[in-house]
Motif scaffolding. Structure first.
Motif, PDB file in Angstrom:
ATOM      1  N   LEU A  76       0.859  -1.190   0.000  1.00  0.00           N
ATOM      2  CA  LEU A  76       0.000   0.000   0.000  1.00  0.00           C
ATOM      3  C   LEU A  76       0.885   1.226   0.000  1.00  0.00           C
ATOM      4  CD1 LEU A  76      -2.774   1.499   0.587  1.00  0.00           C
ATOM      5  CD2 LEU A  76      -2.243   1.208   3.013  1.00  0.00           C
ATOM      6  N   ASP A  77       0.492   2.252  -0.769  1.00  0.00           N
ATOM      7  CA  ASP A  77       1.090   3.565  -0.503  1.00  0.00           C
ATOM      8  C   ASP A  77       0.028   4.640  -0.530  1.00  0.00           C
ATOM      9  OD1 ASP A  77       1.608   5.531  -2.883  1.00  0.00           O
ATOM     10  OD2 ASP A  77       2.200   3.604  -3.721  1.00  0.00           O
ATOM     11  N   ILE A  78       0.174   5.555   0.441  1.00  0.00           N
ATOM     12  CA  ILE A  78      -0.789   6.656   0.554  1.00  0.00           C
ATOM     13  C   ILE A  78      -0.014   7.966   0.670  1.00  0.00           C
ATOM     14  CG2 ILE A  78      -2.665   5.358   1.632  1.00  0.00           C
ATOM     15  CD1 ILE A  78      -1.727   6.349   4.347  1.00  0.00           C
ATOM     16  N   HIS A  79      -0.704   9.050   0.339  1.00  0.00           N
ATOM     17  CA  HIS A  79      -0.107  10.374   0.506  1.00  0.00           C
ATOM     18  C   HIS A  79      -0.941  11.099   1.550  1.00  0.00           C
ATOM     19  CE1 HIS A  79       1.657  14.208  -0.207  1.00  0.00           C
ATOM     20  NE2 HIS A  79       2.487  13.692  -1.091  1.00  0.00           N
ATOM     21  N   GLY A  80      -0.364  11.241   2.743  1.00  0.00           N
ATOM     22  CA  GLY A  80      -1.103  11.714   3.909  1.00  0.00           C
ATOM     23  C   GLY A  80      -1.593  13.140   3.817  1.00  0.00           C
ATOM     24  N   THR A  81      -0.888  14.017   3.100  1.00  0.00           N
ATOM     25  CA  THR A  81      -1.381  15.392   3.044  1.00  0.00           C
ATOM     26  C   THR A  81      -2.317  15.605   1.850  1.00  0.00           C
ATOM     27  OG1 THR A  81       0.753  15.918   2.070  1.00  0.00           O
ATOM     28  CG2 THR A  81       0.427  16.601   4.345  1.00  0.00           C
ATOM     29  N   LEU A 130      -7.913  -1.354   2.268  1.00  0.00           N
ATOM     30  CA  LEU A 130      -8.574  -0.077   1.996  1.00  0.00           C
ATOM     31  C   LEU A 130      -9.077   0.561   3.301  1.00  0.00           C
ATOM     32  CD1 LEU A 130      -9.365   1.913  -0.173  1.00  0.00           C
ATOM     33  CD2 LEU A 130     -11.422   0.572  -0.623  1.00  0.00           C
ATOM     34  N   THR A 131      -9.603  -0.262   4.207  1.00  0.00           N
ATOM     35  CA  THR A 131     -10.054   0.231   5.522  1.00  0.00           C
ATOM     36  C   THR A 131      -8.889   0.909   6.244  1.00  0.00           C
ATOM     37  OG1 THR A 131     -11.661  -1.546   5.691  1.00  0.00           O
ATOM     38  CG2 THR A 131     -11.011  -0.502   7.755  1.00  0.00           C
ATOM     39  N   PHE A 132      -7.738   0.234   6.244  1.00  0.00           N
ATOM     40  CA  PHE A 132      -6.556   0.798   6.904  1.00  0.00           C
ATOM     41  C   PHE A 132      -6.161   2.126   6.261  1.00  0.00           C
ATOM     42  CE2 PHE A 132      -1.952   1.374   7.010  1.00  0.00           C
ATOM     43  CZ  PHE A 132      -1.703   1.337   8.376  1.00  0.00           C
ATOM     44  N   ALA A 133      -6.153   2.137   4.921  1.00  0.00           N
ATOM     45  CA  ALA A 133      -5.738   3.356   4.192  1.00  0.00           C
ATOM     46  C   ALA A 133      -6.655   4.528   4.550  1.00  0.00           C
ATOM     47  CB  ALA A 133      -5.770   3.097   2.688  1.00  0.00           C
ATOM     48  N   LEU A 134      -7.955   4.269   4.556  1.00  0.00           N
ATOM     49  CA  LEU A 134      -8.910   5.358   4.839  1.00  0.00           C
ATOM     50  C   LEU A 134      -8.760   5.851   6.275  1.00  0.00           C
ATOM     51  CD1 LEU A 134     -12.029   3.929   2.966  1.00  0.00           C
ATOM     52  CD2 LEU A 134     -10.517   5.765   2.225  1.00  0.00           C
ATOM     53  N   ASN A 135      -8.584   4.923   7.218  1.00  0.00           N
ATOM     54  CA  ASN A 135      -8.390   5.335   8.618  1.00  0.00           C
ATOM     55  C   ASN A 135      -7.112   6.161   8.768  1.00  0.00           C
ATOM     56  OD1 ASN A 135     -10.727   4.263   9.625  1.00  0.00           O
ATOM     57  ND2 ASN A 135      -9.822   2.314  10.261  1.00  0.00           N
ATOM     58  N   GLN A 136      -6.057   5.750   8.069  1.00  0.00           N
ATOM     59  CA  GLN A 136      -4.791   6.501   8.130  1.00  0.00           C
ATOM     60  C   GLN A 136      -4.986   7.926   7.622  1.00  0.00           C
ATOM     61  OE1 GLN A 136      -1.518   5.924   9.156  1.00  0.00           O
ATOM     62  NE2 GLN A 136      -2.551   4.280  10.246  1.00  0.00           N
ATOM     63  N   LYS A 173      -7.726   9.640   7.401  1.00  0.00           N
ATOM     64  CA  LYS A 173      -8.588  10.411   8.308  1.00  0.00           C
ATOM     65  C   LYS A 173      -7.769  10.861   9.527  1.00  0.00           C
ATOM     66  CE  LYS A 173     -12.977  10.817  10.482  1.00  0.00           C
ATOM     67  NZ  LYS A 173     -12.878  12.250  10.566  1.00  0.00           N
ATOM     68  N   THR A 174      -6.980   9.945  10.092  1.00  0.00           N
ATOM     69  CA  THR A 174      -6.154  10.279  11.262  1.00  0.00           C
ATOM     70  C   THR A 174      -5.183  11.405  10.930  1.00  0.00           C
ATOM     71  OG1 THR A 174      -6.293   7.982  11.900  1.00  0.00           O
ATOM     72  CG2 THR A 174      -4.586   9.256  12.991  1.00  0.00           C
ATOM     73  N   ARG A 175      -4.702  11.434   9.675  1.00  0.00           N
ATOM     74  CA  ARG A 175      -3.749  12.483   9.275  1.00  0.00           C
ATOM     75  C   ARG A 175      -4.438  13.793   8.913  1.00  0.00           C
ATOM     76  NH1 ARG A 175       1.286   9.825   7.533  1.00  0.00           N
ATOM     77  NH2 ARG A 175       1.085   7.722   8.372  1.00  0.00           N
ATOM     78  N   GLY A 176      -5.740  13.833   9.100  1.00  0.00           N
ATOM     79  CA  GLY A 176      -6.451  15.109   8.945  1.00  0.00           C
ATOM     80  C   GLY A 176      -7.057  15.346   7.570  1.00  0.00           C
TER      81      GLY A 176
END
Ligand SMILES: CC(C)(COP(=O)(O)OP(=O)(O)OC[C@H]1O[C@@H](n2cnc3c(N)ncnc32)[C@H](O)[C@@H]1OP(=O)(O)O)[C@@H](O)C(=O)NCCC(=O)NCCS
Length: 287
Positions: free
Chosen positions: A205-210, A233-239, A241-244
């Motif tokens: 998985l890779d996500i861009h937090g900002t 996908l659940t993990f990605a969405l929670n991450q 959301k947690t990052r704002g």
């Protein structure tokens, strides 16, 4: 129509007239040319080297064409395309990639008529992040350390292979040969994860937090259809959301049915469709 280097004395007012396209060029920190007729700019050609879009091996000089849709009409587009491709030939670049909204079908047709090839056809999908999802306990998400980035790309190459995503399939052939400088930059800008089940890595998985962006997610073909995709996908969405982030976005190829279904089932909505077209400079020579 003429191409003006961004350093040309006449370039400033042209750049100011198409701020969005110019911002994109500036953010890439690369030289660019504005294609204009008199005081009317029609688009920008950004010149760089792979890996930018993973269309060719690392180091290959390539161009990225940004069309200003508010300026370009079907009447002047052939002239724009011819000026852009002449620039690409004069600069001895291997190829040029352009992104056109699916709505501008006539423009897509004109690029095809000028020798561009279909490269990509994708949806942008978004959903609001108003809720937190119940996290999984079955899978472990291990943050990738910088020295593990190449290993992550190796896994990604394996797990992302074989989809109906033609652009991704093209990109994959260059993923194993990325220079260290690219890997360092990528690791600094994205949040990468190995996904493990027991002792085995079964996904990436890779996500861009900002930016609120899900870059890549994939499950080992041997572990598919067991609910892992939903858990990643659940993990990605929670991450995110947690990052704002207030919403989550992603790109998916229109023919990637499993992924499209997964994202739709999580409430993602298609907000736009784009085609990317690639022009190969047959006169390109390596020296
Ligand atoms: C997309 C992907 C991540 C799904 O992973 P997965 O572990 O198989 O997904 P799950 O088992 O959690 O299934 C979740 C949902 O996805 C959809 N789905 C998954 N595989 C599917 C398939 N072969 N055909 C149709 N729908 C499918 C279904 O809606 C499914 O829900 P359901 O089982 O209740 O019907 C996986 O197919 C994959 O890695 N594909 C290659 C890489 C890729 O395309 N990544 C996305 C790039 S944008």
């Amino acid at each position: 129509m003429k191409a003006y280097s961004h350093k040309h004395p006449k370039a400033s007012p042209l750049i100011n007239a198409i701020p969005e396209a110019a911002d994109k060029a500036r953010s890439m920190n690369l030289p660019y040319w504005i294609i204009a007729q008199d005081t009317n700019p029609f688009g920008i050609v950004i010149v760089g080297q792979e890996p930018q879009q993973l269309t060719a091996p690392s180091g290959t000089p390539v161009a990225l064409i940004t069309l200003e849709p508010s300026q370009a009409s079907s009447r002047n587009l052939p002239d724009f395309i011819s000026t852009a491709t002449k620039l690409v030939t004069a600069k001895n670049l291997a190829n040029a990639l352009v992104t056109v909204s699916f709505k501008h079908r006539r423009a897509v047709r004109q690029f095809l008529q000028a020798g561009f090839e279909p490269f990509d056809d994708y949806y942008l999908m978004y959903r609001q992040l108003s809720q937190q999802w119940t996290p999984t306990t079955e899978l472990r998400f291990e943050s990738v350390k910088q020295r593990e980035t190449r290993e992550w790309f190796k896994m990604a190459t394996r797990f992302l292979a074989g989809t109906a995503d033609t652009a991704l399939n093209h990109n994959l052939q260059y993923m194993l040969d990325l220079p260290d400088t690219f890997l360092t930059r990528y690791h600094a800008s994205e949040k990468l994860y190995f996904v493990a089940k027991g002792d085995t890595t079964i996904g990436i998985l890779d996500i861009h937090g900002t930016k609120g962006w899900i870059g890549n997610m994939a499950v080992d073909p041997l572990s598919r259809r067991q609910g892992c995709g939903k858990q990643i996908l659940t993990f990605a969405l929670n991450q995110l959301k947690t990052r704002g982030c207030s919403k989550a976005g992603l790109r998916v190829h229109v023919n990637n049915k499993p992924a499209c279904r997964l994202y739709s089932s999580f409430g993602f909505k298609k907000t736009a469709r784009f085609k990317r077209l690639l022009w190969w400079n047959h006169r390109y020579t390596t020296s």
